[in-house]
Each structure stands twice: as structure tokens, then as C-alpha cells.
Write an enzyme that holds these catalytic residues in place. Sequence first.
Site: not given
Length: 479
Positions: A77, A123, A169, A309, A311, A380
Amino acid sequence: MSKAVLPKDFLWGFATAAYQIEGAPTADGRGPSIWDTFCAIPGKIADGSSGAVACDSYNRTAEDIALLKETGAKTYRFSISWSRIIPLGGRNDPVNPKGIEFYKKFVDDLLKEGIVPFVTLFHWDLPDELDKRYGGLLNKEEWVADFANYARVMFEALPKVKNWITFNEPWCSSILGYNTGLFAPGHTSDRKKSPIGDSSRECWIVGHNFLIAHGTAVKIYREEFKPKNGGEIGITLNGDAVYPWDQEDPLDVEAAERKLEFSISWFADPIYHGHYPASMVKQLGDRLPTFTKEELDLVVGSNDFYGMNHYTANFIKHKKTPPAEDDYLGNLETLFESKTGENIGPETQSFWLRPNPQGFHNLLVWLSKRYNHPKIYVTENGTSLKGENDLPLEKIVDDEFRAEYFRGYIGALAKAVSEDGVDIRGYMAWSLMDNFEWAEGYETRFGVTFVDYEGGQKRTLKKSAKIIGPLFESIIRKD
Ligand code: PNW
């Protein structure tokens, strides 16, 4: 984790973004983006750096593809720098053939090696001219039309790409770009940080404009390109997992849900359900834009897949006072410790990131339920390591902490598929290599590959790069 639970054609690989890796800001006619401009303002980037050189990937595509091959990745990606394609950005501005040629060749080179490209159109690196010309993302009419034009240029140029992501995002661009001012273009109500901005309003306008631009690009893709090229298109949303600070307190339980709504459902509810979450409407009132009938038609059902995404996780504590005008979380606190003193996870180099794989599992199940079982690509997932930048190379490449992060998170993903029936089709670790970590500059590393910024951007695989492939191959079905 020995059972093969993932579908045979599951795509795993790595992710990057143009401004974070490419460098070469003026090569072959590229125009500046808002990140070039933002980095030039003293104090905005921790180490005073910028993406001017970064990983020099613009000049090292062969090296990057070799890296991907070494890891065994099935997919990559990456994002396209809009200002390489249309240096001034707008629909009446000239298209730069050299910019197109660069990405065309890159896609061909990836495909030659059997690596499936996942392409992000945006992005965060808006052509700077559009910000100056008409206020960039704040200007619905102009910006949506310019993004639609740029998207069409790329769909036309890259017919071999079958996986498109409109936006990465939008939460970050909206909140960090137009509320806290941590990210470009740095708008905020805090006049110590920025001469312009209204944190109570601009972020919600920008978020709305993202949805309209996304829906518009998807309509173009579905009507003009999908019939001949096949392929799919979706948006990538970030979202952290949540736990109530006090599980016994219904107000904390409610606040935890509200945190998900203010970050994820802000965008996903309009796309999957046709309206903003009630909690946001209640708190924001007329500061949250409303959809016209035409806008809703564009937005509803505009995801072929959900790009996720993810985290980290937080404990969520409700606030007892009324929300501040510039509040964007849903009137709550995000904490690393629960009422009973439980810790969310170990510290990393990123102030906002603490590993908690159980949260990933919980959030996958939550998403699947709320959005009626969408096809999900994890676009991500990854971590920084506390103090990594200060270690000698032989310690950096032995990144057991990152390897363990991936074992935990990939295990949680496998469980969500096998035990909860979540429909996950792919996974892209962040990131293929250390790169320009936005406001944190180069001090924070996220790569499975070490990049030597003082040593000619030389790449060296870390341990984490070597464990992901075997891990996935052991859980992907062979028949
Ligand atoms: C994502 N936060 O950004 C981006 O998509 C990447 O470009 C970035 O490098 C990566 O995660 C690691 O940070 C985020 O402050 C940046 O909560 C900041 C936050 C979340 C995501």
C-alpha cells in the site's frame, strides 16, 4: 496459533505514504504540498526536519520492491503525491506527464514481481496552491471538484490497479489539521500556535467535505472505470480501541462508545447508515454540517470495503462538566490506566500509542457488527519503540518488541476471523521502512526496515520484517 484460518487469497504486506518516503520534492515538476509549507514553519516538526529527502524512495523504487520481495509480501500500500500529478492541483491546471509516468512504472514493476498494489489517492499532502487559492479542504465546491478531477486522472492512468483508497484517515486531516493544529495546515483557535482557525467549527466542515469528496470519487470509479477495469474502492479510517475506565459506571461505558462514534462513526455511519451518529449531533448541534439529499446519495453505500488503520487502545472516563466548544473526543478523557490501576500496555516512542492486542480484536468485532459485516482490509497496524532511535544498529535490527506487537495483533486478527466470523481480506503493516513521522520528524521509527538517514538512506531489514511472512503463511489456508 497453528490453525490455518485465513482465506487462501488473503493479502498481507506493508504500507507507506508518499510524503513520508519519497523525498525529491521538486523532481520532474512536482509542486509543493501543504506539508512542505508546514514543515518550513519553525517549531512545527519536533526535530526541525521535513520530507525533503526522507527515504529517497522517488529515486529508489527498485530497492523498495526488492525489500518487499525479501519479506515475501503479497501486497504493498502506497500513496500518490497529488502535486506530482497536477503540480498546482486544480481541475483547470496542467497535468504533469512525468508524475504519471513515475507511478505507472512503479505499478508495472510491482505487478511484475507479483505484488498487488493498494493505492491511496490522498494521504494528507494537499497541493499547497489549493490551500492558498481557495482555502483547500474547507472549500466544498472547489475542493470536491478538484479532487474528483485528480481521482479521474489517476483511475484513467492506472487501469491495472484494482484496489483504491480515496482517503487516509480523514479524522487526522480534520482534527489534527483544523482543531489541534498539530498537522498541516495547522489551523487552530489557539492564537499562540496559528493566526487562523476555528477549532469549534472548521474540523467538522472539513470532515463533511471529505465524505462528499469520497462519495464523488467512488461514483466516478463505479460509473466510468469499474465496468471495464473491475476493481474496488473504499476509504481508510483510523480508530483506537476503548475500555470504560470504570466498568461498573454506565456513564463510562457510554463514554467509551461515544469515543468510537466521534472517531470512527463520524465517517462510517454516513457511509453505512446514511446519517451522523446521534451523540455527535447532540453535542455539536448546528456546528455539524447536514447532508443535502444529493450529498447523501453520494455518500451512502460508497464503500466496497472498509479500510482500517489501528494502533492502540485507551481507558475512557466520562467528563462531568459540559463539553468545551473545541472538544472533539465526545466530552471524555482518554487514559492509560483504569480505575483499578490496570495498565493499557507498555510505553512506545509515540505519546499516543501503547500496544493492546485484545483491543484490536474487540474493535474488529464491534466494526463488523455495527456496519453489517463489511469486507475489511487492515490498511495500517504497527508500533514505534521507546528509544529505538538512540540504539546502535545491531540493537535496532533486533526489534523483538515490534515483532511481539505483530504476533499479538496478527493473533487477534486470526481470532476475530475464526471465532467471530469477521470478514478480513488483507493486512498491511505500518511501515515497510522507517520514514518521516509527521510532526515527530525522524526521531520516531515505525519501520520493519531500518533506514540510515545519515548513511545514504541505506535500508536494513529488522527482525520484525522477517517474522510477519512466516506468521501469515502459517495461518493462511493452502487449499
Ligand atoms: C497514521 N494520533 O497516523 C498514519 O496513517 C501514518 O501516516 C503514520 O505514520 C502512522 O499512523 C503512525 O503514526 C496517525 O496522534 C498519526 O493518534 C497520529 C495519530 C494516529 C494516527
